[in-house]
Structure formats: C-alpha cells, structure tokens
Design an enzyme around this catalytic site. Structure first.
Site, PDB file in Angstrom:
ATOM      1  N   ARG A   1     -33.457  33.139   5.502  1.00  0.00           N
ATOM      2  CA  ARG A   1     -34.292  32.495   4.083  1.00  0.00           C
ATOM      3  C   ARG A   1     -35.470  33.808   3.767  1.00  0.00           C
ATOM      4  O   ARG A   1     -35.898  32.382   2.882  1.00  0.00           O
ATOM      5  CB  ARG A   1     -34.933  31.187   4.598  1.00  0.00           C
ATOM      6  CG  ARG A   1     -34.090  30.417   5.921  1.00  0.00           C
ATOM      7  CD  ARG A   1     -34.801  29.605   6.268  1.00  0.00           C
ATOM      8  NE  ARG A   1     -34.292  28.125   7.300  1.00  0.00           N
ATOM      9  CZ  ARG A   1     -34.301  27.303   7.765  1.00  0.00           C
ATOM     10  NH1 ARG A   1     -35.754  26.724   7.360  1.00  0.00           N
ATOM     11  NH2 ARG A   1     -33.777  26.751   8.177  1.00  0.00           N
TER      12      ARG A   1
ATOM     13  N   CYS B   1     -29.957  37.212 -16.259  1.00  0.00           N
ATOM     14  CA  CYS B   1     -28.997  37.438 -15.828  1.00  0.00           C
ATOM     15  C   CYS B   1     -28.461  38.411 -14.217  1.00  0.00           C
ATOM     16  O   CYS B   1     -28.122  37.516 -13.614  1.00  0.00           O
ATOM     17  CB  CYS B   1     -28.539  39.304 -16.382  1.00  0.00           C
ATOM     18  SG  CYS B   1     -28.303  38.895 -18.593  1.00  0.00           S
TER      19      CYS B   1
ATOM     20  N   ASN C   1     -31.004  48.687 -14.065  1.00  0.00           N
ATOM     21  CA  ASN C   1     -30.952  47.304 -13.049  1.00  0.00           C
ATOM     22  C   ASN C   1     -31.498  47.948 -11.189  1.00  0.00           C
ATOM     23  O   ASN C   1     -32.106  47.877 -10.372  1.00  0.00           O
ATOM     24  CB  ASN C   1     -30.039  46.239 -12.843  1.00  0.00           C
ATOM     25  CG  ASN C   1     -30.207  45.540 -14.337  1.00  0.00           C
ATOM     26  OD1 ASN C   1     -29.600  45.464 -14.986  1.00  0.00           O
ATOM     27  ND2 ASN C   1     -31.493  45.161 -14.566  1.00  0.00           N
TER      28      ASN C   1
ATOM     29  N   ILE D   1     -17.926  46.222 -20.568  1.00  0.00           N
ATOM     30  CA  ILE D   1     -18.517  47.035 -21.321  1.00  0.00           C
ATOM     31  C   ILE D   1     -18.004  46.597 -22.028  1.00  0.00           C
ATOM     32  O   ILE D   1     -16.246  46.262 -22.784  1.00  0.00           O
ATOM     33  CB  ILE D   1     -17.392  48.888 -21.262  1.00  0.00           C
ATOM     34  CG1 ILE D   1     -17.665  48.746 -19.282  1.00  0.00           C
ATOM     35  CG2 ILE D   1     -17.084  49.535 -21.726  1.00  0.00           C
ATOM     36  CD1 ILE D   1     -16.601  49.933 -19.419  1.00  0.00           C
TER      37      ILE D   1
END
Length: 276
Positions: free
Chosen positions: A138, A157, A188, A219
């Site tokens: 968890r 996002c 990211n 893209i």
C-alpha cells in the site's frame, strides 16, 4: 548505448508508424496562434528502466536533468504550489494571480491524512512505510484529487507513484495520464528515477526498476518533423549518476546533491513550440 535512447526511439517510431491521429477531433490544447494542437498517439505505453544498470537519461538531445530534479524536489520535498519556490520558469504559464498553480501537484502531497499511526502527508507516509513496513503493498501516492480539480490550474499529468520493496530493492511504478514525448518524456523519467534513488537511499535500500505507464502517449503535429530529425542522431553511452552518499534525510537533498559524470549528448537546434 543508452537504454533510455533505445526505449525513446522505439516508442516514437511506434507512435509515428502506428499511432492514431486526432486531426478530425475537437481538442482542448492549442498553439500560441490559436490553432488547435493535434497529436498522433498510442494508448497504454509501458517502458521499464533498470536503475541498477544505468540512469535513464537520453543522449539524442540534452535533458536538463538538474532542473528536472529541482522540480521534483519542489513537488515532493517542498510540497509547494508557488512558482516563486521553483528556480526554473517551467510553470510560469500556469501561475494564477496569487502566484500559485492552484491546488495541484505539491499542494496535494502536503495535505495531512489520518492513519492508525497518526497524521501523515503522502510523502511522509511513504517514507514511514519504507522504513517500518517495507512489505506493505500500500505504499503509494495519488495527487489526482477529484474534489480539488476545479481549483487546479492544470490537472496532474504524472499523478501516481506506487513503491514496492523486493528484498533490499526499491521498485516503483509511475502512472501518467498524458505524455508529450518531445518536451516532457525524458524530463519525467529522469526526475522520477532520481526520486526512486532518493527514497531508496534514505530508507537503506537499493534503487531497482522504474516502470513508466503512460495512458495517452503522443507527439504533437508541429513536433513531428523535430522528432523525426532527432531520431537520426547518434546515441552515446549513459553517464554515471552519482548521489551524495552522506544524505540520509529526504528533506536534506538539494539539486546539488547529484552529479552526472560524462554526460554526452547531441545538440538540438529547434525552437520547440509549446501546446497550451
């Protein structure tokens, strides 16, 4: 060659060759001149990065990894939504009159919740479980809070991290609802890979695998020629990633706690238009 480059090339080629175009659909994003920003996309892309083997930074073009790490610290360590707390200007266009991005990203991680063991925010709960309950299934965060979406200047996002300990290895899954391959993908990947390294080090663990799950991997139409040109660039070996071994408190990391030794990359001479 860099494994991050190989995965990036494979993902982009799959999108370009077999992706779905939303050219005929009405879309929310637009370019600065008001033209709709259409995409070609693939659904459900999953890329796996073994952090034991190398740090997943691409060499096809430069990734400004130090700014990426600074942003992840702004979100996860400072738990801030104020752009004045961030050295770079990547969030300036999303700032409201109050100088914040609303109840988004770091704001959500800083909200305290009641557990049996007491009050924790999401980050401190992860740190607690990694040290005291590493077998837990968890250990996760989620900043896509439906109750507060109307007060977020941008819906998250990258919205969820799931941590899982296997033996002495910390693995993680990053869930992302939407990914702009040209401007955001390796940014990211680098920042969440660094986060896994940080969480592992302060918990007495070794960084293992980062699994990146992207629902809508796309893209933008005006980025396609740039991506196609970039995919022709040569690849280099991944650099050596070094993290300050003396930091044992997550809240003591800074962007200067890291080094990227022998990072070689290709020049990228395009001015990238940003869809908003």
């Amino acid at each position: 060659m860099s494994r991050a480059d190989e995965l990036y090339i494979a993902t982009c080629r799959e999108i370009l060759e077999n992706g779905f175009s939303d050219q005929e659909l009405e879309v929310r994003p637009h370019w600065a001149d008001g033209t709709p920003a259409h995409t070609i996309k693939k659904f459900g892309v999953v890329n796996r990065y073994n952090l034991k083997e190398e740090f997943p930074i691409m060499t096809l073009r430069r990734t400004y990894w130090k700014s990426a790490i600074e942003e992840i610290l702004w979100i996860w360590q400072k738990k801030s939504n104020r752009i004045a707390d961030l050295g770079s200007h990547v969030w300036d266009e999303w700032a409201g009159e109050d100088g914040t991005i609303g109840k988004a990203y770091g704001y959500q991680l800083g909200i305290k919740h009641q557990y049996q063991e007491g009050l924790f925010d999401q980050v401190d709960r992860v740190l607690y479980d990694l040290k005291h309950n590493p077998a837990s299934r968890r250990i996760m965060t989620n900043i896509y809070n439906f109750e507060d979406l109307h007060e977020m200047n941008l819906y998250p996002c990258a919205y969820s991290m799931t941590f899982n300990v296997t033996g002495n290895t910390l693995n993680a899954i990053l869930n992302q609802r939407s990914q702009d391959m040209l401007t955001a993908n390796n940014w990211n990947v680098c920042q969440y890979a660094a986060l896994v390294h940080m969480m592992a080090q302060v918990s007495g663990l070794e960084a293992g695998e980062l699994v990146h799950v992207i629902a809508d991997c796309h893209i933008y139409d005006r980025h396609i020629p740039m991506v196609e040109k970039m995919l022709e660039n040569p690849m280099y070996e991944a650099p050596k990633f070094v993290i300050d071994p003396d930091v044992n408190d997550f809240y003591q990391f800074t962007k200067n706690s890291f080094q990227m030794i022998d990072y070689h990359y290709n020049d990228f001479k395009f001015e990238i238009p940003i869809a908003i």
